[in-house]
Design a protein around this motif. Sequence first.
Motif, PDB file in Angstrom:
ATOM      1  N   ASN A 106       4.713 108.934 122.413  1.00 23.94           N
ATOM      2  CA  ASN A 106       5.482 109.496 121.341  1.00 23.94           C
ATOM      3  C   ASN A 106       6.320 108.722 120.373  1.00 23.94           C
ATOM      4  N   GLY A 107       5.932 107.416 120.344  1.00 23.12           N
ATOM      5  CA  GLY A 107       6.779 106.513 119.506  1.00 23.12           C
ATOM      6  C   GLY A 107       7.472 105.340 120.309  1.00 23.12           C
ATOM      7  N   PRO A 108       7.266 104.228 119.887  1.00 24.39           N
ATOM      8  CA  PRO A 108       6.914 103.590 118.467  1.00 24.39           C
ATOM      9  C   PRO A 108       5.506 103.300 118.462  1.00 24.39           C
ATOM     10  N   ALA A 109       4.742 103.337 119.568  1.00 23.08           N
ATOM     11  CA  ALA A 109       3.322 102.923 119.354  1.00 23.08           C
ATOM     12  C   ALA A 109       2.411 104.087 118.859  1.00 23.08           C
ATOM     13  N   PHE A 110       2.696 105.375 119.535  1.00 24.77           N
ATOM     14  CA  PHE A 110       1.896 106.639 119.144  1.00 24.77           C
ATOM     15  C   PHE A 110       0.628 106.476 119.523  1.00 24.77           C
ATOM     16  N   ASP A 111      -0.323 105.472 118.853  1.00 23.55           N
ATOM     17  CA  ASP A 111      -1.789 105.236 119.078  1.00 23.55           C
ATOM     18  C   ASP A 111      -2.624 104.226 118.410  1.00 23.55           C
ATOM     19  N   GLN A 112      -3.696 104.170 118.570  1.00 19.43           N
ATOM     20  CA  GLN A 112      -4.752 103.294 118.014  1.00 19.43           C
ATOM     21  C   GLN A 112      -4.829 103.176 116.487  1.00 19.43           C
ATOM     22  N   VAL A 113      -4.820 104.433 115.909  1.00 20.66           N
ATOM     23  CA  VAL A 113      -4.844 104.320 114.553  1.00 20.66           C
ATOM     24  C   VAL A 113      -3.531 104.113 113.660  1.00 20.66           C
ATOM     25  N   THR A 114      -2.551 104.487 114.298  1.00 21.41           N
ATOM     26  CA  THR A 114      -1.340 104.149 113.906  1.00 21.41           C
ATOM     27  C   THR A 114      -0.832 102.707 113.863  1.00 21.41           C
ATOM     28  N   THR A 115      -1.345 102.043 115.011  1.00 14.35           N
ATOM     29  CA  THR A 115      -1.363 100.600 115.098  1.00 14.35           C
ATOM     30  C   THR A 115      -2.022 100.042 113.996  1.00 14.35           C
ATOM     31  N   MET A 116      -3.270 100.283 113.848  1.00 14.22           N
ATOM     32  CA  MET A 116      -4.066  99.961 112.587  1.00 14.22           C
ATOM     33  C   MET A 116      -3.504 100.083 111.401  1.00 14.22           C
ATOM     34  N   SER A 117      -2.942 101.206 110.990  1.00 14.72           N
ATOM     35  CA  SER A 117      -2.408 101.472 109.850  1.00 14.72           C
ATOM     36  C   SER A 117      -1.167 100.540 109.626  1.00 14.72           C
ATOM     37  N   LYS A 118      -0.425 100.145 110.412  1.00 11.77           N
ATOM     38  CA  LYS A 118       0.712  99.364 110.188  1.00 11.77           C
ATOM     39  C   LYS A 118       0.072  98.186 109.615  1.00 11.77           C
TER      40      LYS A 118
END
Length: 379
Positions: A287-299
């Motif tokens: 639930n943050g700060p990592a959230f998931d794979q696509v969020t990490t990729m988005s960064k």
Amino acid sequence: MPFDLILRGGRVIDPSQKLDAVTDIAFAGGKVAMVGHALHADGKTVVRDVSGHIVTAGLIDMHTHVYWGGTSLGIDAEEFCRTCGVTTAIDTGSAGPGNFAGFRKHVIEPSQVRILAYLHISHAGIFGFSQRVMVGESEELRLMNPVEAVEVAEANRDLIVGIKVRVGRHSSGTSGIVPLEIALEVAEEVGMPLMAHIDHPPPSYEEVIARLRPGDVLTHAFRPFPNSPATAQGTVKRAVREARERGVLFDIGHGQGSFAFKTARAMLANGFAPDTISSDVHALCINGPAFDQVTTMSKFLCMGMPLTEVIAASTVNAAMALKRPELGSLKPGSVGDATVIAIREGQFDYVDVVGEHLTGNRKIASEGVVIGGRWWHPN
């Protein structure tokens, strides 16, 4: 050849083939069957129009914790993968030789999502990781179990891709570098790569990477100070460059405390992109700060890393690190996994582990996955 499924008209980006084109991709018998224009569908073929979307090989998250119910940090792999486009979750040391059998029987084997694992050198894996209890499993050398780790790794080569160890002040305490030395001995014995976690010193970043071999993986590679790979002047430490030159791989492993925009900006500015991008998703960071794979990729996309490189770091690069070349590719004959994503434009808030926020203008969103040649979602 009759096809089970055709994804029609998407932009197929497959760095394993240097392919970036609007085309169709067909699946049959659980594998990628053909890539080409206007592929023929018969009466039994499922056809999905993915025009306007991007199709990649099934995303691989190189660092997850999915021993749901077996450890307090485990999350449900199927629900996670359905929402973030991951088709292969690599569990990194949730289980050790003392409890891997339960992980295999109760989580991995029933899962429709592929789960592979790094086996922890510690007897019960990461057993004391929650909001209220935080016990570094590598602090207690009596828990190091090299003999049984070799036995379990040998007996489960279909699922175990390497050996995991966690070192640092929070995970190995006063044991320092010793757990890493034990884990390396096991990895050498079974002929597998090692993945090393690093947190606050001791040991230092330099001490850890000095011991890693070609093909071994340092996760949490872009962590904040202390034990950052970047200098105060914003350059990459010489020891870090030298480790890459001899074949050490650098994985993100975002997690709850292991990724900083400041570090990432310095590394990318110096041409030092990660080999693999991973979320280190677990119960305390989903639930943050990592959230998931696509969020990490988005960064990384929002920090200027090209889209094709971001995709490669979550597909073919991960497959090569795992020594599983049948994954991470859309070449005919490869495993029939694919991820459909969209690149949304707007203003998106991203946060790292030290609380720095970045406003990005793009976001990678999962629009669906293909697993084993069929469009997939949990029952």
